[in-house]
Design an enzyme around this catalytic site. Structure first.
Site, PDB file in Angstrom:
ATOM      1  N   ARG A  37      -4.323  10.415   4.912  1.00  0.00           N
ATOM      2  CA  ARG A  37      -3.249  11.387   5.051  1.00  0.00           C
ATOM      3  C   ARG A  37      -2.318  11.429   3.827  1.00  0.00           C
ATOM      4  O   ARG A  37      -1.811  12.489   3.443  1.00  0.00           O
ATOM      5  CB  ARG A  37      -2.443  11.028   6.299  1.00  0.00           C
ATOM      6  CG  ARG A  37      -1.267  11.925   6.531  1.00  0.00           C
ATOM      7  CD  ARG A  37      -0.544  11.529   7.797  1.00  0.00           C
ATOM      8  NE  ARG A  37       0.810  12.035   7.782  1.00  0.00           N
ATOM      9  CZ  ARG A  37       1.153  13.248   8.143  1.00  0.00           C
ATOM     10  NH1 ARG A  37       0.247  14.088   8.560  1.00  0.00           N
ATOM     11  NH2 ARG A  37       2.410  13.649   8.082  1.00  0.00           N
ATOM     12  N   ILE A  39       8.072   7.088  16.957  1.00  0.00           N
ATOM     13  CA  ILE A  39       7.720   7.831  15.730  1.00  0.00           C
ATOM     14  C   ILE A  39       6.432   8.645  15.928  1.00  0.00           C
ATOM     15  O   ILE A  39       6.362   9.802  15.553  1.00  0.00           O
ATOM     16  CB  ILE A  39       7.545   6.870  14.520  1.00  0.00           C
ATOM     17  CG1 ILE A  39       8.760   5.946  14.380  1.00  0.00           C
ATOM     18  CG2 ILE A  39       7.278   7.648  13.231  1.00  0.00           C
ATOM     19  CD1 ILE A  39      10.044   6.603  13.973  1.00  0.00           C
ATOM     20  N   LYS A  92       0.834  -1.209   0.000  1.00  0.00           N
ATOM     21  CA  LYS A  92       0.000   0.000   0.000  1.00  0.00           C
ATOM     22  C   LYS A  92       0.866   1.256   0.000  1.00  0.00           C
ATOM     23  O   LYS A  92       0.659   2.172  -0.776  1.00  0.00           O
ATOM     24  CB  LYS A  92      -0.907   0.006   1.242  1.00  0.00           C
ATOM     25  CG  LYS A  92      -1.493   1.374   1.568  1.00  0.00           C
ATOM     26  CD  LYS A  92      -2.399   1.339   2.762  1.00  0.00           C
ATOM     27  CE  LYS A  92      -1.759   1.743   4.070  1.00  0.00           C
ATOM     28  NZ  LYS A  92      -1.465   3.185   4.213  1.00  0.00           N
ATOM     29  N   ASN A  93       1.849   1.277   0.903  1.00  0.00           N
ATOM     30  CA  ASN A  93       2.623   2.502   1.076  1.00  0.00           C
ATOM     31  C   ASN A  93       3.600   2.770  -0.066  1.00  0.00           C
ATOM     32  O   ASN A  93       4.110   3.882  -0.197  1.00  0.00           O
ATOM     33  CB  ASN A  93       3.376   2.479   2.411  1.00  0.00           C
ATOM     34  CG  ASN A  93       2.435   2.711   3.584  1.00  0.00           C
ATOM     35  OD1 ASN A  93       1.258   2.969   3.389  1.00  0.00           O
ATOM     36  ND2 ASN A  93       2.963   2.607   4.802  1.00  0.00           N
ATOM     37  N   ARG A 106       0.366  14.479  13.705  1.00  0.00           N
ATOM     38  CA  ARG A 106       0.801  14.286  12.327  1.00  0.00           C
ATOM     39  C   ARG A 106       0.730  15.548  11.464  1.00  0.00           C
ATOM     40  O   ARG A 106      -0.035  15.622  10.493  1.00  0.00           O
ATOM     41  CB  ARG A 106       0.019  13.150  11.670  1.00  0.00           C
ATOM     42  CG  ARG A 106       0.181  11.848  12.404  1.00  0.00           C
ATOM     43  CD  ARG A 106      -0.466  10.705  11.687  1.00  0.00           C
ATOM     44  NE  ARG A 106       0.387  10.125  10.671  1.00  0.00           N
ATOM     45  CZ  ARG A 106       0.054   9.051   9.973  1.00  0.00           C
ATOM     46  NH1 ARG A 106      -1.089   8.473  10.164  1.00  0.00           N
ATOM     47  NH2 ARG A 106       0.880   8.564   9.077  1.00  0.00           N
ATOM     48  N   ASP A 154       4.878   0.657  12.025  1.00  0.00           N
ATOM     49  CA  ASP A 154       3.697  -0.027  11.490  1.00  0.00           C
ATOM     50  C   ASP A 154       3.627  -1.500  11.897  1.00  0.00           C
ATOM     51  O   ASP A 154       2.654  -2.181  11.583  1.00  0.00           O
ATOM     52  CB  ASP A 154       3.674   0.089   9.955  1.00  0.00           C
ATOM     53  CG  ASP A 154       3.252   1.482   9.498  1.00  0.00           C
ATOM     54  OD1 ASP A 154       2.862   2.294  10.342  1.00  0.00           O
ATOM     55  OD2 ASP A 154       3.318   1.745   8.282  1.00  0.00           O
ATOM     56  N   ARG A 193      -8.585  -0.411   5.007  1.00  0.00           N
ATOM     57  CA  ARG A 193      -7.788   0.663   4.408  1.00  0.00           C
ATOM     58  C   ARG A 193      -6.452   0.117   3.927  1.00  0.00           C
ATOM     59  O   ARG A 193      -5.927   0.567   2.915  1.00  0.00           O
ATOM     60  CB  ARG A 193      -7.504   1.768   5.441  1.00  0.00           C
ATOM     61  CG  ARG A 193      -8.661   2.701   5.678  1.00  0.00           C
ATOM     62  CD  ARG A 193      -8.201   3.917   6.449  1.00  0.00           C
ATOM     63  NE  ARG A 193      -7.015   4.490   5.830  1.00  0.00           N
ATOM     64  CZ  ARG A 193      -6.125   5.240   6.463  1.00  0.00           C
ATOM     65  NH1 ARG A 193      -6.282   5.524   7.724  1.00  0.00           N
ATOM     66  NH2 ARG A 193      -5.074   5.716   5.834  1.00  0.00           N
ATOM     67  N   CYS A 228      -5.219   8.139   9.791  1.00  0.00           N
ATOM     68  CA  CYS A 228      -5.257   7.469  11.096  1.00  0.00           C
ATOM     69  C   CYS A 228      -5.056   8.467  12.231  1.00  0.00           C
ATOM     70  O   CYS A 228      -4.221   9.367  12.137  1.00  0.00           O
ATOM     71  CB  CYS A 228      -4.126   6.447  11.194  1.00  0.00           C
ATOM     72  SG  CYS A 228      -4.501   4.889  10.407  1.00  0.00           S
TER      73      CYS A 228
HETATM   74  C1  UD1 Z   1       4.378   6.901   6.455  1.00  0.00           C
HETATM   75  C2  UD1 Z   1       3.531   5.674   6.284  1.00  0.00           C
HETATM   76  C3  UD1 Z   1       3.007   5.188   7.625  1.00  0.00           C
HETATM   77  C4  UD1 Z   1       4.155   4.985   8.595  1.00  0.00           C
HETATM   78  C5  UD1 Z   1       5.041   6.211   8.663  1.00  0.00           C
HETATM   79  C6  UD1 Z   1       6.306   6.001   9.486  1.00  0.00           C
HETATM   80  C7  UD1 Z   1       2.571   5.975   4.077  1.00  0.00           C
HETATM   81  C8  UD1 Z   1       1.356   6.244   3.261  1.00  0.00           C
HETATM   82  N1  UD1 Z   1       2.425   6.006   5.406  1.00  0.00           N
HETATM   83  O1  UD1 Z   1       3.553   7.926   7.006  1.00  0.00           O
HETATM   84  O2  UD1 Z   1       2.303   3.975   7.402  1.00  0.00           O
HETATM   85  O3  UD1 Z   1       3.636   4.729   9.873  1.00  0.00           O
HETATM   86  O4  UD1 Z   1       5.460   6.594   7.332  1.00  0.00           O
HETATM   87  O5  UD1 Z   1       7.039   4.944   8.986  1.00  0.00           O
HETATM   88  O6  UD1 Z   1       3.621   5.695   3.553  1.00  0.00           O
HETATM   89  N2  UD1 Z   1       6.016  14.663  10.896  1.00  0.00           N
HETATM   90  C9  UD1 Z   1       6.014  15.992  11.213  1.00  0.00           C
HETATM   91  N3  UD1 Z   1       5.870  16.899  10.195  1.00  0.00           N
HETATM   92  C10 UD1 Z   1       5.743  16.509   8.902  1.00  0.00           C
HETATM   93  C11 UD1 Z   1       5.768  15.150   8.591  1.00  0.00           C
HETATM   94  C12 UD1 Z   1       5.906  14.235   9.618  1.00  0.00           C
HETATM   95  O7  UD1 Z   1       6.111  16.375  12.376  1.00  0.00           O
HETATM   96  O8  UD1 Z   1       5.624  17.383   8.024  1.00  0.00           O
HETATM   97  C13 UD1 Z   1       6.132  13.672  11.996  1.00  0.00           C
HETATM   98  C14 UD1 Z   1       4.864  12.850  12.101  1.00  0.00           C
HETATM   99  O9  UD1 Z   1       3.888  13.495  12.897  1.00  0.00           O
HETATM  100  C15 UD1 Z   1       5.381  11.597  12.751  1.00  0.00           C
HETATM  101  C16 UD1 Z   1       6.774  11.444  12.142  1.00  0.00           C
HETATM  102  O10 UD1 Z   1       7.133  12.741  11.669  1.00  0.00           O
HETATM  103  O11 UD1 Z   1       5.485  11.764  14.123  1.00  0.00           O
HETATM  104  C17 UD1 Z   1       6.867  10.433  11.017  1.00  0.00           C
HETATM  105  O12 UD1 Z   1       6.014  10.780   9.994  1.00  0.00           O
HETATM  106  P1  UD1 Z   1       6.272  10.402   8.486  1.00  0.00           P
HETATM  107  O13 UD1 Z   1       7.554   9.640   8.345  1.00  0.00           O
HETATM  108  O14 UD1 Z   1       6.107  11.620   7.660  1.00  0.00           O
HETATM  109  O15 UD1 Z   1       5.076   9.396   8.206  1.00  0.00           O
HETATM  110  P2  UD1 Z   1       4.025   9.427   7.032  1.00  0.00           P
HETATM  111  O16 UD1 Z   1       4.697   9.728   5.729  1.00  0.00           O
HETATM  112  O17 UD1 Z   1       2.848  10.225   7.413  1.00  0.00           O
END
Ligand code: UD1
Length: 427
Positions: free
Chosen positions: A92, A328, A24-25, A121, A306, A398, A116
């Site tokens: 998201r 995370i 998915k990701n 986030r 995850d 999902r 989620c």
């Molecule tokens: C992706 C994955 C999700 C996984 C996560 C971490 C997809 C669609 N989703 O989510 O399944 O759990 O990686 O491996 O690929 N953060 C900020 N500001 C930002 C962006 C992120 O503070 O602009 C923080 C987030 O709140 C979180 C951390 O950074 O605490 C990690 O987020 P991120 O690596 O961006 O995860 P996603 O891309 O949302």
């Protein structure tokens, strides 16, 4: 939408063969990369709610999308650079249209994303990176409004944190920006490597994927993207948890072994037998009761957040006390409360859970609170006595392709039951 619950009568061993679906990701960002190329044919695409949401989003924006038999095709028709709240709020990852829209069309209006409920986030790191590339961004009435007059320009980007989505957005934007972009402290997740492989096959000039520095030389345009998505490493890891709890011996096919090293190590440390029998096939066998094992979630190549909930489900049955630390996301322990309804002994303090293994769990009604939590509850149900009913199954749908069906084929007593009006979904 039809409301359903998953009913599990536990304590049946798993036996047989199962095949892991496409990731998915990895699929989601590649699907959105079709905005850059205007043309995509993607294979091994899982049948999931999030993929449907991504397709609807592209259709809304004026793309033709065709789906079936694991193949997804996208063709650009007459594109509008806006996304509606109703679709973005469901997922998201919709924020991943922002970079491609700015790169290809020089403008975008994207609703602030939902998804989620596992923490606040924010998307600040995405926005910072895209600003560095020359986008002018503001938030207006819940929408991110961006413009890049004269196009994006290559830049030096250093992330404060190796964000997965932020790195993907920045890479996709930089592919069509003028000049060279260097992304430092980039995320190294295998799904990003998969996205970059797909982009490179379509003519993008990128180096350093899978390391913390990615270099991109902007090109004028991409040719059609034709790619096969990698297998889902989290689904693969979920099968390890399932056997760890239910017992038995299964063969998992299309198992992305090299991307799951730490997860395999942790399950082996706990006593599960995981044997690679060919490049993409593993044998998983439970020999004895599992031993308590500690994990700390980390960006890749660390233990994936995850897999945290599913690992916790396994530790509920282990001998001894394990400590599970989530680094995370700040609110990703909600499954612990639900696992406790089944009799698990878990003490959560902030982002750390201390899990005291018990001899048995007893089935109950539980609520899935997010995607991976739903898988952890299904797994706990496989090991619990009596009947476990998991509500809010849409979370599972999902991100897992027919998990209940796959487990049932392996011998689990699990079925999906429609919920009627008089039965409340909240438990
Ligand atoms: C992706 C994955 C999700 C996984 C996560 C971490 C997809 C669609 N989703 O989510 O399944 O759990 O990686 O491996 O690929 N953060 C900020 N500001 C930002 C962006 C992120 O503070 O602009 C923080 C987030 O709140 C979180 C951390 O950074 O605490 C990690 O987020 P991120 O690596 O961006 O995860 P996603 O891309 O949302």
């Amino acid at each position: 939408m039809k409301k359903e619950k998953i009913v599990i009568r536990g304590r049946k061993e798993l036996h047989g063969k199962v095949k892991v679906s496409g990731s998915k990701n990895a699929a989601l960002p590649i699907i959105f990369a079709s905005i850059l190329s205007g043309d995509l044919e993607l294979h091994n695409v899982p049948e999931l709610l999030d993929i449907e949401t991504a397709s609807k989003l592209l259709e809304y924006m004026g793309f033709y999308v065709e789906r079936g038999d694991g193949i997804l095709k996208v063709q650009e028709l007459s594109v509008k650079t806006e996304t509606p709240y109703e679709l973005v709020n469901r997922m998201r990852a919709s924020i991943l249209v922002l970079g491609p829209l700015l790169a290809r069309y020089g403008k975008a209006k994207v609703s602030m994303p939902g998804g989620c409920a596992i923490g606040t986030r924010p998307v600040d790191l995405h926005l910072k990176a895209l600003s560095k590339l020359g986008a002018d961004l503001r938030v207006d009435h819940g929408f991110i409004v961006g413009e890049a007059k004269g196009g994006l320009r290559g830049a030096e980007i250093t992330f404060d944190f190796p964000t997965v989505g932020g790195t993907e957005n920045a890479v996709m934007a930089a592919v069509l920006a003028k000049g060279k972009t260097v992304i430092r402290n980039a995320a190294k997740e295998p799904e990003i490597v998969d996205l970059i492989k797909a982009l490179k096959l379509a003519g993008a000039e990128i180096e350093g994927e899978g390391t913390d520095t990615i270099e991109i030389r902007g090109v004028e345009g991409l040719s059609p993207i034709l790619y096969r998505v990698m297998p889902d490493r989290i689904e693969a890891g979920t099968f390890l948890s399932a056997v760890a709890v239910a017992g038995g011996e299964i063969v998992v096919e299309d198992f992305p072994y090299e991307t799951l090293e730490i997860v395999i190590d942790k399950f082996r440390e706990a006593g599960l037998k995981v044997e690679q029998i060919s490049e993409r096939k593993v044998l998983v066998k439970k020999v004895d009761r599992l031993k308590a094992t500690n994990v700390v979630t980390q960006p890749y190549p660390g233990f994936p957040t995850d897999m945290q909930a599913q690992f916790m489900a396994a530790m509920c049955f282990a001998e001894g006390t394990s400590v599970i630390e989530e680094t995370i996301f700040e609110n990703r322990m909600m499954h612990a409360l639900e696992l406790k309804r089944l009799g698990a002994k878990i003490h959560v303090n902030g982002t750390t859970a201390v899990v005291e293994g018990v001899e048995k769990l007893i089935g109950a009604k539980v609520n899935a609170t997010d995607l991976r939590a739903s898988a952890s509850l299904v797994i706990a149900g496989l090991g619990a006595e009596n009947t476990t009913e998991v509500y809010k199954v849409f979370h599972l749908d999902r991100g897992y392709e027919k998990l209940d069906k796959k487990l049932s084929n392996l011998g689990a007593d699990i079925e999906r039951v429609e919920i009627y009006e008089e039965e409340r979904e909240e438990v």
